[in-house]
Design a protein around this motif. Sequence first.
Motif, PDB file in Angstrom:
ATOM      1  N   GLU A  65       7.501 -15.109 -25.545  1.00 44.55           N
ATOM      2  CA  GLU A  65       8.837 -15.493 -25.064  1.00 44.55           C
ATOM      3  C   GLU A  65       9.595 -14.270 -24.553  1.00 44.55           C
ATOM      4  O   GLU A  65      10.283 -14.342 -23.530  1.00 44.55           O
ATOM      5  N   ARG A  68       8.092 -13.499 -21.187  1.00 46.20           N
ATOM      6  CA  ARG A  68       8.498 -14.501 -20.197  1.00 46.20           C
ATOM      7  C   ARG A  68       9.936 -14.262 -19.751  1.00 46.20           C
ATOM      8  O   ARG A  68      10.248 -14.301 -18.557  1.00 46.20           O
ATOM      9  N   LEU A  69      10.821 -13.989 -20.693  1.00 53.60           N
ATOM     10  CA  LEU A  69      12.219 -13.687 -20.361  1.00 53.60           C
ATOM     11  C   LEU A  69      12.314 -12.433 -19.498  1.00 53.60           C
ATOM     12  O   LEU A  69      13.072 -12.392 -18.521  1.00 53.60           O
ATOM     13  N   ALA A  71       9.973 -11.273 -17.489  1.00 52.52           N
ATOM     14  CA  ALA A  71       9.469 -11.617 -16.155  1.00 52.52           C
ATOM     15  C   ALA A  71      10.522 -12.356 -15.346  1.00 52.52           C
ATOM     16  O   ALA A  71      10.679 -12.119 -14.144  1.00 52.52           O
ATOM     17  N   ASP A  72      11.272 -13.234 -15.997  1.00 52.30           N
ATOM     18  CA  ASP A  72      12.336 -13.970 -15.313  1.00 52.30           C
ATOM     19  C   ASP A  72      13.421 -13.018 -14.820  1.00 52.30           C
ATOM     20  O   ASP A  72      13.867 -13.097 -13.667  1.00 52.30           O
ATOM     21  N   LYS A  73      13.840 -12.088 -15.676  1.00 48.19           N
ATOM     22  CA  LYS A  73      14.861 -11.104 -15.283  1.00 48.19           C
ATOM     23  C   LYS A  73      14.346 -10.189 -14.178  1.00 48.19           C
ATOM     24  O   LYS A  73      15.075  -9.868 -13.233  1.00 48.19           O
ATOM     25  N   THR A  75      12.102 -10.861 -11.934  1.00 46.30           N
ATOM     26  CA  THR A  75      12.016 -11.615 -10.686  1.00 46.30           C
ATOM     27  C   THR A  75      13.365 -11.658  -9.976  1.00 46.30           C
ATOM     28  O   THR A  75      13.456 -11.412  -8.774  1.00 46.30           O
ATOM     29  N   GLY A  76      14.421 -11.950 -10.722  1.00 43.07           N
ATOM     30  CA  GLY A  76      15.760 -11.974 -10.131  1.00 43.07           C
ATOM     31  C   GLY A  76      16.179 -10.609  -9.626  1.00 43.07           C
ATOM     32  O   GLY A  76      16.752 -10.471  -8.534  1.00 43.07           O
ATOM     33  N   ARG A  79      14.337  -9.669  -6.456  1.00 40.43           N
ATOM     34  CA  ARG A  79      14.919 -10.392  -5.325  1.00 40.43           C
ATOM     35  C   ARG A  79      16.161  -9.666  -4.807  1.00 40.43           C
ATOM     36  O   ARG A  79      16.325  -9.467  -3.605  1.00 40.43           O
TER      37      ARG A  79
END
Length: 100
Positions: A65, A68-69, A71-73, A75-76, A79
Amino acid sequence: MTARNELRLLPWSGREGKPCYLSTDDRAGHMSRLADNVEAVQLGMAAGLLDQASKTLGNTNSTPEDVRLLADKLTGSLRDVLRVAISRGHLLTASEPHCF
């Protein structure tokens, strides 16, 4: 009127995630300064997130987890940083003198 290749890609999106552009020759104007400040914040946050990523990935107790968190941060942040790079690349190209 400013040519399309001279428009500044702003560091935020408009409706439905569409890019926003600024058409001005005044790099010291309010919107230009606002965009510069937002870009600086985004780049600073990316630097902090990179440090966090190193710690999270280097920690053997990090959970799936946590990763995953992260990776999410990331990715943003990627960008945002990509948008800044594209915008600054266009600004450099638009400000270069044309040699014939």
